[in-house]
Design an enzyme around this catalytic site. Structure first.
Site, PDB file in Angstrom:
ATOM      1  N   GLU A 271      -6.667  -5.342   9.983  1.00  0.00           N
ATOM      2  CA  GLU A 271      -5.709  -4.285  10.598  1.00  0.00           C
ATOM      3  C   GLU A 271      -5.991  -3.895  11.578  1.00  0.00           C
ATOM      4  O   GLU A 271      -6.391  -2.942  11.468  1.00  0.00           O
ATOM      5  CB  GLU A 271      -5.381  -3.166   9.084  1.00  0.00           C
ATOM      6  CG  GLU A 271      -4.367  -3.475   7.615  1.00  0.00           C
ATOM      7  CD  GLU A 271      -4.358  -2.390   7.147  1.00  0.00           C
ATOM      8  OE1 GLU A 271      -4.211  -1.967   7.458  1.00  0.00           O
ATOM      9  OE2 GLU A 271      -3.556  -2.894   5.733  1.00  0.00           O
TER      10      GLU A 271
ATOM     11  N   ILE B  17      -1.034  -0.148  12.851  1.00  0.00           N
ATOM     12  CA  ILE B  17      -0.724   0.464  11.825  1.00  0.00           C
ATOM     13  C   ILE B  17       0.426   1.604  11.790  1.00  0.00           C
ATOM     14  O   ILE B  17       0.914   2.412  12.362  1.00  0.00           O
ATOM     15  CB  ILE B  17      -1.264   1.372  10.868  1.00  0.00           C
ATOM     16  CG1 ILE B  17      -2.653   0.021  10.308  1.00  0.00           C
ATOM     17  CG2 ILE B  17      -0.983   1.661   9.288  1.00  0.00           C
ATOM     18  CD1 ILE B  17      -3.780   0.870  10.569  1.00  0.00           C
TER      19      ILE B  17
ATOM     20  N   ASN C  37       0.924  -1.061  -0.087  1.00  0.00           N
ATOM     21  CA  ASN C  37      -0.049  -0.090   0.181  1.00  0.00           C
ATOM     22  C   ASN C  37       1.090   0.671   0.034  1.00  0.00           C
ATOM     23  O   ASN C  37       1.041   1.632   0.793  1.00  0.00           O
ATOM     24  CB  ASN C  37      -0.874  -0.045   1.346  1.00  0.00           C
ATOM     25  CG  ASN C  37      -1.895   1.178   0.725  1.00  0.00           C
ATOM     26  OD1 ASN C  37      -1.630   1.736   0.491  1.00  0.00           O
ATOM     27  ND2 ASN C  37      -2.673   0.771   2.498  1.00  0.00           N
ATOM     28  N   LEU C  38       1.027   2.229  -1.045  1.00  0.00           N
ATOM     29  CA  LEU C  38       1.906   2.976  -1.225  1.00  0.00           C
ATOM     30  C   LEU C  38       1.631   4.214  -0.453  1.00  0.00           C
ATOM     31  O   LEU C  38       2.079   5.635  -0.534  1.00  0.00           O
ATOM     32  CB  LEU C  38       1.826   3.452  -2.598  1.00  0.00           C
ATOM     33  CG  LEU C  38       2.426   2.537  -3.944  1.00  0.00           C
ATOM     34  CD1 LEU C  38       2.317   3.341  -4.512  1.00  0.00           C
ATOM     35  CD2 LEU C  38       3.776   2.153  -3.192  1.00  0.00           C
ATOM     36  N   LYS C  39      -0.198   4.229  -0.106  1.00  0.00           N
ATOM     37  CA  LYS C  39      -0.863   5.522   0.863  1.00  0.00           C
ATOM     38  C   LYS C  39      -0.936   6.595   0.326  1.00  0.00           C
ATOM     39  O   LYS C  39      -0.310   6.872  -0.639  1.00  0.00           O
ATOM     40  CB  LYS C  39      -0.199   5.287   2.036  1.00  0.00           C
ATOM     41  CG  LYS C  39      -0.328   3.850   2.680  1.00  0.00           C
ATOM     42  CD  LYS C  39      -0.440   3.965   4.548  1.00  0.00           C
ATOM     43  CE  LYS C  39      -0.635   2.609   5.761  1.00  0.00           C
ATOM     44  NZ  LYS C  39      -0.803   3.016   6.985  1.00  0.00           N
TER      45      LYS C  39
ATOM     46  N   GLY D  75       2.642  -2.837  11.044  1.00  0.00           N
ATOM     47  CA  GLY D  75       3.990  -3.230  11.631  1.00  0.00           C
ATOM     48  C   GLY D  75       4.138  -4.241  11.203  1.00  0.00           C
ATOM     49  O   GLY D  75       5.715  -4.655  11.394  1.00  0.00           O
TER      50      GLY D  75
ATOM     51  N   HIS E  15     -10.406   1.238   4.366  1.00  0.00           N
ATOM     52  CA  HIS E  15      -8.906   1.299   5.158  1.00  0.00           C
ATOM     53  C   HIS E  15      -9.138   2.066   6.450  1.00  0.00           C
ATOM     54  O   HIS E  15      -9.542   2.971   6.308  1.00  0.00           O
ATOM     55  CB  HIS E  15      -7.943   1.812   4.055  1.00  0.00           C
ATOM     56  CG  HIS E  15      -6.390   1.545   4.874  1.00  0.00           C
ATOM     57  ND1 HIS E  15      -5.929   2.559   5.777  1.00  0.00           N
ATOM     58  CD2 HIS E  15      -5.779   0.619   4.328  1.00  0.00           C
ATOM     59  CE1 HIS E  15      -5.043   1.986   5.747  1.00  0.00           C
ATOM     60  NE2 HIS E  15      -4.250   0.602   4.906  1.00  0.00           N
TER      61      HIS E  15
HETATM   62  O1  G3P Z   1      -2.165  -0.780   4.183  1.00  0.00           O
HETATM   63  C1  G3P Z   1      -1.037  -0.990   4.749  1.00  0.00           C
HETATM   64  C2  G3P Z   1      -0.933  -0.508   5.805  1.00  0.00           C
HETATM   65  O2  G3P Z   1      -1.630   0.194   6.554  1.00  0.00           O
HETATM   66  C3  G3P Z   1       0.156  -1.546   7.286  1.00  0.00           C
HETATM   67  O3  G3P Z   1       0.646  -0.274   6.785  1.00  0.00           O
HETATM   68  O4  G3P Z   1       2.896   0.330   7.288  1.00  0.00           O
HETATM   69  O5  G3P Z   1       2.221  -0.467   8.899  1.00  0.00           O
HETATM   70  O6  G3P Z   1       3.047  -1.565   7.023  1.00  0.00           O
HETATM   71  P1  G3P Z   1       2.024  -0.177   7.950  1.00  0.00           P
END
Ligand code: G3P
Length: 213
Positions: free
Chosen positions: A136, A141, A7-9, A174, A88
């Site tokens: 999630e 996150i 997810n590049l956000k 995470g 999300h």
């Molecule tokens: O959609 C994936 C995301 O919300 C996870 O973020 O930075 O914890 O890998 P991260």
């Protein structure tokens, strides 16, 4: 196939002209047994003509009509985008909208990866026909404790519930290394979502490569 969604956000590293460079790098990775997808910011979705595995980060359930600011399934399909994340933690739409979107996506042959934050939501989404559910836990996150370490029992129970209803559970938050992926896989998940572990890594290509072993 185990799915890995990056997810590049909307990080500085992954918006504007940087998004094309970033996608170009990571889309070259191919690992047997894994399918890699990239959740792109809206303004970079047109790169789907170059990188096939691009999915949207958000979609709405509305049909074509007066819905200012909405992202329509019909429009994405016409642009060659056949899948999207939905709900999300950073773009929650709520259960009612999620269920409406599942129905429309089913009618139009569009794939949804619907995010949620609890076991109850996993159950509700799978009962309502979601094919891919992405669990999630919001508080993890962007952090250094992974969903695999902190929530193994939910991954296991969630995977069982999904299997019962013909859905697949993906997990994210995470995730940083191959161990996190292995644990999720062993607990029954069909894929992971990852963002900061790749986008913010010193060497994103190395970080992503070393997850998929
Ligand atoms: O959609 C994936 C995301 O919300 C996870 O973020 O930075 O914890 O890998 P991260």
């Amino acid at each position: 196939m185990f799915t890995v969604i990056v997810n590049l956000k909307t990080y500085p590293e992954t918006i504007g002209k940087n998004s094309k460079t970033f996608m170009g790098k990571i889309s070259k990775i191919q690992k047997p047994g894994y399918e890699l997808k990239i959740a792109s910011p809206s303004t970079s979705l047109h790169y789907s003509s170059i990188y096939e595995e691009i999915i949207a980060q958000h979609v709405d359930h509305y049909p074509p009509g007066p819905f200012t600011g909405s992202v329509l399934i019909e429009d994405l399909l016409e642009s060659g985008i056949t899948a999207s994340l939905l709900n999300h933690s950073e773009k929650r739409v709520g259960m009612d909208n999620a269920i409406k979107t599942i129905k429309r996506a089913g009618e139009l042959g569009f794939t949804l990866y619907i995010c949620c934050e609890t076991l109850e939501e996993i159950e509700k989404l799978s009962i309502n026909g979601a094919k891919y559910i992405a669990y999630e836990p919001k508080e993890l996150i962007g952090g250094n404790i992974s969903v695999s370490t902190a929530k193994p029992e939910i991954i296991q129970k969630g995977s069982d519930i999904c299997r019962e209803h013909g859905s697949t559970l993906l997990v994210g938050a995470g995730v940083k290394n191959a161990d996190d992926v292995r644990v999720a896989k062993n607990l029954g998940a069909g894929g992971i979502l990852i963002s900061s572990g790749v986008v913010k890594a010193k060497d994103p290509l190395y970080a992503l490569n070393s997850l998929m072993i």
